[in-house]
Design an enzyme around this catalytic site. Structure first.
Site, PDB file in Angstrom:
ATOM      1  N   CYS A 164      -9.243 -38.186 -32.423  1.00  0.00           N
ATOM      2  CA  CYS A 164      -8.034 -37.986 -31.953  1.00  0.00           C
ATOM      3  C   CYS A 164      -7.313 -36.867 -31.975  1.00  0.00           C
ATOM      4  O   CYS A 164      -6.529 -36.671 -31.066  1.00  0.00           O
ATOM      5  CB  CYS A 164      -7.343 -39.402 -32.597  1.00  0.00           C
ATOM      6  SG  CYS A 164      -7.388 -39.074 -34.522  1.00  0.00           S
TER       7      CYS A 164
ATOM      8  N   HIS B  99      -6.196 -42.631 -28.855  1.00  0.00           N
ATOM      9  CA  HIS B  99      -7.347 -43.528 -28.886  1.00  0.00           C
ATOM     10  C   HIS B  99      -7.971 -44.453 -27.856  1.00  0.00           C
ATOM     11  O   HIS B  99      -8.616 -45.209 -28.077  1.00  0.00           O
ATOM     12  CB  HIS B  99      -6.842 -44.521 -30.427  1.00  0.00           C
ATOM     13  CG  HIS B  99      -6.464 -43.931 -31.480  1.00  0.00           C
ATOM     14  ND1 HIS B  99      -5.161 -43.183 -31.557  1.00  0.00           N
ATOM     15  CD2 HIS B  99      -7.333 -43.230 -32.285  1.00  0.00           C
ATOM     16  CE1 HIS B  99      -4.966 -42.641 -32.932  1.00  0.00           C
ATOM     17  NE2 HIS B  99      -6.288 -42.383 -33.336  1.00  0.00           N
TER      18      HIS B  99
ATOM     19  N   ASP C 224      -1.026 -42.117 -27.061  1.00  0.00           N
ATOM     20  CA  ASP C 224      -2.068 -42.419 -27.953  1.00  0.00           C
ATOM     21  C   ASP C 224      -3.522 -42.069 -27.619  1.00  0.00           C
ATOM     22  O   ASP C 224      -4.063 -42.565 -26.385  1.00  0.00           O
ATOM     23  CB  ASP C 224      -2.057 -43.896 -28.191  1.00  0.00           C
ATOM     24  CG  ASP C 224      -2.712 -44.393 -29.339  1.00  0.00           C
ATOM     25  OD1 ASP C 224      -3.751 -43.770 -29.833  1.00  0.00           O
ATOM     26  OD2 ASP C 224      -2.457 -45.546 -30.087  1.00  0.00           O
TER      27      ASP C 224
END
Lengths: 407, 505
Positions: free
Chosen positions: B330, B456, B454
């Site tokens: 990440c 992810h 994000d």
């Protein structure tokens, strides 16, 4: 006879070949004949299949029946090729003789085809045509495999195109070490060839480029010729001196300028082929015309040796690069065969006028006729009358030095 | 100089004088008195279309000594300009179209009509794609063609002219790329006047090129590049030597041009990498999404002011480019997003590094052992600052939070970053790394929401899935992350890495 070559088909008007054979058969003194096949090549890149249309048979001069010299046959091929219009090529070699004689000559014929292929670099390999007195006709490839020979209608499908093309008037600086006047002339020829890439034309008001795919007949054909005027366009950048790469400074010899030159161009296409073939035919004609003129000028120079300005210039201690010279390239005269009993298709042939010919227009025509009649072993050639004849440049071009610092 | 940079159809009309109070005063350049300036009517921009005509030339500079190089350039430019303005051109257009088999073909012709003729399908082969033609990003490309004479043919004469006198001359060849943009009303016909204007503009660009050729004697290729910076409402063509990626060679020229064009002096807007590409060249971010936050609705903060990332970034996330970094990559992806911002806003020319390149860089600078390369080890904000410094020469500031609960208390500082720097922020610490793209902050009430990108996300480049799944979204303290769990762990330590935008042109 060998395995058939599936990628090559030869087409011909049956009447044309039959009538040619009849003429040969009636000449009972004739032991046989060899010569060149002249015709139109139909491109078909996707299928990789060549189609040739035979348009003329040109006997090889100074041969005794089928006893011929390979080297002379090939040299004759080069001379005839230089006289052809765009779109038309030397597509092979023919023999008129009995079957058993042809079998004996196959190796020699294969050699001629291979040498023609090397010398002329045609768009497809040349073929051999065997004709005999019983009207048998057989086509062979370069490696003597049988090729399909089919009949086709030629007359209404052969379309002539013509235009006028301006050579570049932009001066080109000659620089860099190890050059000669002859090399600079060769570079001029390459630049003119490069200009033709990306060429476009307008036929009447219709734009045509290399991607145009509608058939020629859609442009309108009248009397075997495109109905509309053909105007040629070239990318401007190629004219404006775009012929060398960016480079550091190198020594300058001089400059080459084409001070006049709107040249005639003529070609042939098939009415059912894409209009882009018009572009290809004119391009082929222009390339051939530039080369042929330069070659003839140089050949004449070598023939006249010490009296010729080119030869004198090359003795200046700098291979001609220190001597101003005006090179009057030969004008182009176009002739056609008058329709005779052999159902000729009225093909144009070109003669480049040697500088030695003096006198007026009549003398020029007679000289041209005589030369082509000897080259083509034909009679009855007449000047092509459709406005494509070039005149000589009558202005006295001053031979001068170049002052680079002057504007 | 400014006039030569403008497209055909745009000119310098007047001047504006600031006054101590009130509106600035406008007057005609030609001294015809005061001018009234009104806003353009609605639909004005939509009615305008763009054509483009590029021309490549070689200039032969012939001189007897280097001291004469400038005069040699004058002579060569004069001859080339005379050739351009003295030739009767046809302008060839080529419109690409996709065939049934996927191949790209072109519809070509000589252009003598209006741009609208393409959209209406009057040029019948041009097809549906033609209606997109004529925008500033996709102008109609024209190529100059010269017609052969139709005079009666005459045999050519070639002359060879050796140089005069005892002096020895040298020839230096310089390649020049001219690029004229024409802005025109879409319904107006491209007539003889328009053609002459294009030729005149190309000749003017050639003249303007001289100063560059003299200023950079070692360079052999020069180009006119086109720019459309947001600060200007028109396109400008700027002549530069073609120095490739060595942008700093042109720093002084850019500074001078920024001042001349009244462009801000703190960001690159007219580097070679900023130039309009008109669809040519490869796109290194093809198949990735950019500025995914623009698809979002409001944050929900009442009376707040949004402070957002400025410029363009690319969304990097797990599993992209067929690289499986799920569960550990990440921070690497956040770093890639940040680097993409510096590339896409033309601060750097770098290729976005992959995970292995990032790891190798950390090993090379001594931060990690050799065994780090090829591992699945996490990196944090500090490592990211090392990479930005080493690979891009970008410095960073860090805002530190002792706990996740503290984050909203520094909302003003975060807002200040976006207002002054505008770069994406990498959020490290806690368990998961994120990228912060902005903040919506009500200074009176203290209410704030954070625009979180994000990394992810593991699926494909589908904006609806990304926004619908809150992989980009407005989040507050206490909200969940898109993958589940607390977005900010209240008790965890956080570093907000704030890359500093170089103040440069």
């Amino acid at each position: 006879d060998g395995e058939a070559d599936m990628k090559h088909t030869v087409l011909s008007s049956e009447d044309f070949l039959d009538q040619r054979v009849n003429v040969l058969r009636r000449n009972t003194a004739l032991k046989g004949q060899v010569g060149l096949l002249v015709g139109l090549r139909l491109p078909n890149a996707k299928a990789e299949r060549h189609k040739d249309i035979i348009l003329d048979l040109v006997p090889t001069p100074e041969t005794d029946g089928t006893d011929f010299e390979t080297a002379w046959a090939v040299e004759h091929g080069e001379q005839v090729d230089a006289s052809l219009a765009g779109g038309i090529e030397v597509i092979g070699f023919y023999l008129y003789c009995p079957d058993d004689q042809f079998k004996k000559l196959q190796t020699k014929v294969a050699t001629v085809l291979k040498r023609l292929n090397t010398a002329l670099k045609p768009s497809a390999p040349p073929v051999a045509l065997h004709l005999d007195a019983r009207a048998k006709k057989t086509c062979k490839s370069m490696d003597m495999k049988t090729i399909e020979l089919k009949s086709t209608k030629v007359q209404n499908n052969l379309v002539r195109v013509q235009s006028v093309y301006s050579l570049s008037a932009f001066p080109h600086v000659s620089s860099g070490g190890q050059s000669t006047l002859m090399k600079e002339l060769g570079k001029w020829r390459e630049r003119e060839s490069a200009r033709l890439k990306g060429m476009a034309i307008k036929v009447g008001s219709t734009f045509v480029d290399a991607t145009s795919s509608e058939p020629v007949i859609d442009l309108g054909v009248k009397g075997g010729q495109l109905a509309g005027d053909v105007a040629i366009f070239t990318p401007f950048a190629k004219a404006a001196g775009n012929s060398r790469s960016a480079a550091e400074a190198s020594s300058v010899h001089g400059r080459v300028v084409c001070s006049s030159g709107s040249v005639a161009c003529v070609g042939y296409v098939h009415a059912r082929e894409p209009v882009s073939t018009v572009l290809e035919a004119l391009r082929m004609d222009l390339k051939r015309s530039v080369k042929a003129r330069l070659d003839q000028y140089v050949d004449e120079a070598m023939e006249f040796a010490d009296e010729h300005p080119l030869m004198l210039a090359q003795k200046d201690g700098a291979d001609g690069l220190e001597t101003p010279i005006a090179i009057y390239l030969p004008s182009r005269r176009i002739f056609v065969k008058e329709a005779g009993e052999a159902s000729d298709f009225g093909l144009c042939y070109t003669h480049y006028m040697p500088s030695s010919v003096e006198g007026g227009e009549e003398e020029a025509i007679e000289e041209g006729k005589a030369h082509l009649e000897e080259l083509l072993s034909a009679k009855g050639l007449v000047p092509f009358s459709a406005g494509a004849q070039e005149r000589e440049n009558e202005e006295e071009e001053e031979e001068c030095f170049w002052s680079p610092l002057e504007r | 100089e400014v006039s030569a940079m403008l497209p055909v159809g745009v000119g310098v009309l007047g001047r504006c004088q600031a006054r101590d109070a009130g509106e600035p005063a406008w007057s005609h350049l030609a001294g015809r008195g005061d001018a009234e300036v009104r806003a353009v009517p609605e639909g004005f921009k939509a009615e305008r279309g763009y054509l483009r005509c590029a021309l490549d030339l070689q200039l032969d500079l012939v001189f007897s000594s280097k001291d004469d190089r400038a005069q040699a350039l004058d002579r060569a430019v004069e001859a080339a300009a005379k050739n351009i303005t003295g030739t009767d051109f046809e302008f060839l257009y080529k419109v690409p179209r996709e065939e049934d088999d996927g191949e790209v073909a072109h519809t070509s012709g000589f252009f003598a009509t209006s741009l609208n003729a393409f959209a209406k399908g009057e040029l019948s082969d041009a097809g549906a794609e033609a209606s997109a033609l004529g925008s500033v990003d996709s102008p109609l490309n024209l190529e100059l063609f010269a017609a052969s004479s139709t005079a009666a043919p005459v045999a050519p004469v070639l002359k060879y002219e050796p140089t005069d006198g005892e002096a020895k001359f040298e020839c230096e060849t310089v390649a020049v790329h001219l690029d004229a943009i024409v802005t025109t009303l879409r319904h107006s016909v491209f007539d003889a006047g328009a053609k002459a204007s294009v030729a005149a503009k190309l000749a003017a660009q050639l003249g303007a090129m001289k100063a560059q050729i003299l200023a950079f004697p070692q360079e052999k290729a020069f180009k006119v590049y086109q720019y459309s910076p947001a600060a200007l409402s028109y396109v400008v063509g700027i002549a530069y030597p073609d120095v490739g990626s060595d942008e700093m060679k042109l720093f002084k020229r850019r500074q001078a041009l920024h001042k001349k064009l009244l462009l801000p002096l703190d960001r690159p807007l007219i580097r070679l990498s900023n130039a309009l590409t008109f669809g040519e060249g490869s796109n290194s971010f093809a198949r990735k999404l950019t500025n995914v936050h623009e698809a979002l609705g409001p944050s929900g903060v009442k009376g707040g002011t949004q402070y957002l990332v400025k410029g363009t970034y690319c969304y990097f996330h797990y599993m992209q480019d067929r690289f499986d970094d799920a569960g550990w990559g990440c921070a690497y992806r956040s770093l890639q997003t940040i680097i993409s911002w510096f590339v896409l806003n033309n601060y750097v020319n770098n290729k976005v590094p992959g995970h292995r390149d990032i790891q190798q860089t950390l090993v090379n600078i001594g931060d990690k052992p050799a065994t780090f390369v090829g591992s699945k080890q996490w990196i944090g904000a500090i490592e990211i600052s090392f990479i930005l410094d080493t690979l891009l020469d970008i410095s960073s500031k860090v805002i530190t939070f002792n706990s996740g609960a503290e984050i909203p208390t520094k909302a003003r500082e975060i807002a200040h970053h976006f207002e002054t720097q505008g770069t994406p922020i990498m959020i490290g610490g806690g368990v998961l790394a994120y990228t912060l793209l902005g903040i919506d902050y009500n200074e009176s009430t203290g209410e704030c929401a954070f625009l979180i990108l994000d990394p992810h996300y593991t699926e494909g480049e589908d904006i609806k899935k990304i926004t619908g799944g809150a992989w980009v979204g407005w989040k507050r303290l206490g909200d969940n992350a898109a993958a589940g769990g607390d977005l900010f762990v209240k008790t965890a330590f956080y570093n907000f890495l704030c890359p500093q935008r170089p103040v440069t042109v």
